[in-house]
Design a protein around this motif. Structure first.
Motif, PDB file in Angstrom:
ATOM      1  N   ARG A 123     -16.494  -3.456 -14.338  1.00 15.14           N
ATOM      2  CA  ARG A 123     -15.033  -3.951 -15.046  1.00 15.14           C
ATOM      3  C   ARG A 123     -15.711  -4.991 -16.073  1.00 15.14           C
ATOM      4  O   ARG A 123     -15.461  -4.880 -17.176  1.00 15.14           O
ATOM      5  CB  ARG A 123     -14.283  -4.376 -14.325  1.00 15.14           C
ATOM      6  CG  ARG A 123     -12.852  -5.110 -15.149  1.00 15.14           C
ATOM      7  CD  ARG A 123     -11.927  -5.633 -14.122  1.00 15.14           C
ATOM      8  NE  ARG A 123     -11.422  -4.804 -13.052  1.00 15.14           N
ATOM      9  CZ  ARG A 123     -11.459  -5.205 -11.653  1.00 15.14           C
ATOM     10  NH1 ARG A 123     -11.728  -6.263 -11.279  1.00 15.14           N
ATOM     11  NH2 ARG A 123     -10.980  -4.258 -10.838  1.00 15.14           N
ATOM     12  N   THR A 124     -16.509  -5.879 -15.506  1.00 17.36           N
ATOM     13  CA  THR A 124     -17.097  -7.023 -16.291  1.00 17.36           C
ATOM     14  C   THR A 124     -17.761  -6.495 -17.358  1.00 17.36           C
ATOM     15  O   THR A 124     -17.839  -6.644 -18.640  1.00 17.36           O
ATOM     16  CB  THR A 124     -17.670  -8.124 -15.490  1.00 17.36           C
ATOM     17  OG1 THR A 124     -16.798  -8.669 -14.659  1.00 17.36           O
ATOM     18  CG2 THR A 124     -18.196  -9.069 -16.422  1.00 17.36           C
ATOM     19  N   ALA A 125     -18.751  -5.583 -17.000  1.00 18.40           N
ATOM     20  CA  ALA A 125     -19.811  -4.757 -18.035  1.00 18.40           C
ATOM     21  C   ALA A 125     -18.894  -3.923 -19.161  1.00 18.40           C
ATOM     22  O   ALA A 125     -19.270  -4.163 -20.083  1.00 18.40           O
ATOM     23  CB  ALA A 125     -20.865  -4.213 -17.331  1.00 18.40           C
ATOM     24  N   LEU A 126     -17.990  -3.424 -18.565  1.00 14.53           N
ATOM     25  CA  LEU A 126     -17.210  -2.580 -19.603  1.00 14.53           C
ATOM     26  C   LEU A 126     -16.387  -3.481 -20.763  1.00 14.53           C
ATOM     27  O   LEU A 126     -16.406  -3.160 -21.801  1.00 14.53           O
ATOM     28  CB  LEU A 126     -16.173  -1.648 -18.757  1.00 14.53           C
ATOM     29  CG  LEU A 126     -15.246  -0.669 -19.757  1.00 14.53           C
ATOM     30  CD1 LEU A 126     -16.308   0.087 -20.437  1.00 14.53           C
ATOM     31  CD2 LEU A 126     -14.304   0.031 -18.825  1.00 14.53           C
ATOM     32  N   ILE A 127     -15.854  -4.685 -20.061  1.00 12.21           N
ATOM     33  CA  ILE A 127     -15.254  -5.724 -21.063  1.00 12.21           C
ATOM     34  C   ILE A 127     -16.195  -5.838 -22.174  1.00 12.21           C
ATOM     35  O   ILE A 127     -15.911  -6.095 -23.052  1.00 12.21           O
ATOM     36  CB  ILE A 127     -14.379  -6.477 -20.084  1.00 12.21           C
ATOM     37  CG1 ILE A 127     -13.411  -6.205 -19.217  1.00 12.21           C
ATOM     38  CG2 ILE A 127     -14.109  -7.862 -21.052  1.00 12.21           C
ATOM     39  CD1 ILE A 127     -12.772  -6.946 -18.457  1.00 12.21           C
ATOM     40  N   VAL A 128     -17.405  -6.433 -21.646  1.00  7.82           N
ATOM     41  CA  VAL A 128     -18.359  -7.061 -22.481  1.00  7.82           C
ATOM     42  C   VAL A 128     -18.849  -6.055 -23.555  1.00  7.82           C
ATOM     43  O   VAL A 128     -19.055  -6.253 -24.849  1.00  7.82           O
ATOM     44  CB  VAL A 128     -19.494  -7.415 -21.613  1.00  7.82           C
ATOM     45  CG1 VAL A 128     -20.852  -7.800 -22.514  1.00  7.82           C
ATOM     46  CG2 VAL A 128     -19.349  -8.776 -20.846  1.00  7.82           C
ATOM     47  N   LEU A 129     -19.068  -4.671 -23.128  1.00 10.20           N
ATOM     48  CA  LEU A 129     -19.362  -3.670 -23.823  1.00 10.20           C
ATOM     49  C   LEU A 129     -18.302  -3.402 -24.898  1.00 10.20           C
ATOM     50  O   LEU A 129     -18.774  -3.270 -26.172  1.00 10.20           O
ATOM     51  CB  LEU A 129     -19.605  -2.296 -23.143  1.00 10.20           C
ATOM     52  CG  LEU A 129     -20.113  -1.040 -23.975  1.00 10.20           C
ATOM     53  CD1 LEU A 129     -21.058  -1.276 -24.813  1.00 10.20           C
ATOM     54  CD2 LEU A 129     -19.965   0.110 -22.857  1.00 10.20           C
ATOM     55  N   LEU A 130     -17.109  -3.350 -24.402  1.00 10.52           N
ATOM     56  CA  LEU A 130     -16.043  -2.859 -25.541  1.00 10.52           C
ATOM     57  C   LEU A 130     -15.914  -4.070 -26.557  1.00 10.52           C
ATOM     58  O   LEU A 130     -15.637  -3.889 -27.867  1.00 10.52           O
ATOM     59  CB  LEU A 130     -14.535  -2.963 -24.886  1.00 10.52           C
ATOM     60  CG  LEU A 130     -14.349  -1.714 -23.925  1.00 10.52           C
ATOM     61  CD1 LEU A 130     -13.201  -1.539 -23.025  1.00 10.52           C
ATOM     62  CD2 LEU A 130     -14.609  -0.439 -24.919  1.00 10.52           C
ATOM     63  N   PHE A 131     -16.184  -5.395 -25.726  1.00  9.23           N
ATOM     64  CA  PHE A 131     -16.170  -6.410 -26.812  1.00  9.23           C
ATOM     65  C   PHE A 131     -17.174  -6.563 -27.979  1.00  9.23           C
ATOM     66  O   PHE A 131     -17.048  -6.753 -29.319  1.00  9.23           O
ATOM     67  CB  PHE A 131     -16.125  -7.714 -26.030  1.00  9.23           C
ATOM     68  CG  PHE A 131     -15.920  -9.168 -26.855  1.00  9.23           C
ATOM     69  CD1 PHE A 131     -14.885  -9.777 -27.267  1.00  9.23           C
ATOM     70  CD2 PHE A 131     -17.367  -9.767 -27.719  1.00  9.23           C
ATOM     71  CE1 PHE A 131     -15.010 -10.904 -28.066  1.00  9.23           C
ATOM     72  CE2 PHE A 131     -17.215 -10.729 -28.200  1.00  9.23           C
ATOM     73  CZ  PHE A 131     -16.000 -11.221 -28.663  1.00  9.23           C
ATOM     74  N   CYS A 132     -18.458  -5.850 -27.596  1.00  6.38           N
ATOM     75  CA  CYS A 132     -19.522  -5.995 -28.695  1.00  6.38           C
ATOM     76  C   CYS A 132     -19.662  -4.675 -29.409  1.00  6.38           C
ATOM     77  O   CYS A 132     -20.285  -4.905 -30.587  1.00  6.38           O
ATOM     78  CB  CYS A 132     -20.778  -6.006 -27.631  1.00  6.38           C
ATOM     79  SG  CYS A 132     -21.246  -7.611 -26.869  1.00  6.38           S
ATOM     80  N   LEU A 133     -18.677  -3.865 -29.131  1.00  2.90           N
ATOM     81  CA  LEU A 133     -18.944  -2.506 -29.993  1.00  2.90           C
ATOM     82  C   LEU A 133     -18.318  -2.784 -31.340  1.00  2.90           C
ATOM     83  O   LEU A 133     -19.177  -2.303 -32.277  1.00  2.90           O
ATOM     84  CB  LEU A 133     -17.844  -1.355 -29.302  1.00  2.90           C
ATOM     85  CG  LEU A 133     -18.751  -0.706 -28.199  1.00  2.90           C
ATOM     86  CD1 LEU A 133     -17.717   0.387 -27.304  1.00  2.90           C
ATOM     87  CD2 LEU A 133     -19.932   0.043 -28.568  1.00  2.90           C
ATOM     88  N   PRO A 134     -17.192  -3.331 -31.613  1.00  3.71           N
ATOM     89  CA  PRO A 134     -16.827  -3.548 -33.114  1.00  3.71           C
ATOM     90  C   PRO A 134     -17.705  -4.423 -33.590  1.00  3.71           C
ATOM     91  O   PRO A 134     -18.072  -4.400 -34.996  1.00  3.71           O
ATOM     92  CB  PRO A 134     -15.281  -4.138 -32.912  1.00  3.71           C
ATOM     93  CG  PRO A 134     -15.496  -4.824 -31.503  1.00  3.71           C
ATOM     94  CD  PRO A 134     -16.247  -3.784 -30.672  1.00  3.71           C
TER      95      PRO A 134
END
Length: 269
Positions: free
Chosen positions: A170-181
């Motif tokens: 979950r933490t990794a996914l949130i960080v990934l989604l934050f970094c994508l844009p």
């Protein structure tokens, strides 16, 4: 201080909303004044011109409030009613937005005229909340509603997926989604062959939903962390954090007019 499900009874959120509203008003007011003024620019002028960050603060609040509501409504369980959620979101935004859109197009606001060229097509895509990808040229402030409405549709899937993930994933996914844009903006920026000005930057890197998603993701991440019991803060600690963050933000906003010249840091940060 935990927020209520709809955020209406949380003074901390009301304070942040007020700051966001003030920043946006200062931005638009200062732009109108500075066009007709030749006075030297002050630090206050720079802070006011950077008031567009108030929209990003709104996005963080929106991400937090929608995710908190979905968690409290029991998403992923038999208690959650997706249709009710969608209807409530629509009723909260659509009637008022359509009414203001109609009034603007009808010329109801003094000293504000809308270009009649291709007006029918422009109204049509505004009705569909596509003004974040297509020109928001009936009233520029409508662009953020296009972003919000798309997030409302995405949020149930996103929050459900996050709740069902193990903590580390979950933490990794949130960080990934934050970094994508951020990565998407950087890729477009470094792919340009000519310097960007504000008029080019806005429709290319600022208003599209997928380019401005990190604030919403940050809000969702805060809500999920709070639900997991990982955010506990006393009133005193929260007050100190808010004051410290406010001081740092004021210093940052007063450092330069970020949109006067578009550099890599303006695009990425």
């Amino acid at each position: 201080m935990p927020a209520k499900a709809d955020g209406r009874d949380n003074p901390w959120l009301d304070l942040l909303r007020s700051i966001a509203i003030l920043l946006v008003l200062l931005r638009h007011g200062e732009r109108a004044v500075s066009v007709s003024s030749s006075a030297p620019h002050s630090v206050a002028h720079t802070i006011f011109m950077n008031g567009w960050v108030g929209v990003d603060l709104f996005f963080v609040l929106s991400g937090y409030l929608i995710a908190s509501h979905l968690v409290r409504a029991g998403i992923g369980s038999g208690q959650f009613d997706l249709v009710r959620y969608l209807v409530r979101r629509a009723l909260r935004i659509v009637p008022a937005y359509y009414a203001v859109l109609l009034l603007v197009v009808a010329g109801a606001f003094p000293f504000y005229a809308v270009d009649p060229k291709f007006l029918g097509i422009r109204v049509a895509y505004h009705l569909l909340f596509l003004q974040d990808y297509l020109p928001s040229d009936i009233n520029v402030v409508f662009w953020s509603l296009g972003v919000e409405e798309k997030f409302y549709l995405l949020a149930p899937v996103l929050v459900l997926a996050l709740l069902r993930c193990p903590d580390r994933v979950r933490t990794a996914l949130i960080v990934l989604l934050f970094c994508l844009p951020i990565a998407a903006r950087a890729a477009v920026y470094f792919g340009q062959t000519a310097p960007l000005d504000y008029q080019t930057f806005w429709p290319l890197l600022r208003s599209p939903f997928h380019m401005t998603l990190e604030g919403l993701i940050a809000g969702v991440g805060i809500a999920i962390a709070e639900h997991a019991g990982k955010l506990r803060m006393s009133r005193r600690a929260a007050t100190m954090l808010l004051c410290g963050a406010g001081a740092l933000m004021a210093g940052w906003l007063g450092s330069e007019d970020f949109m006067a010249n578009i550099y890599a840091t303006d695009v990425i940060v």
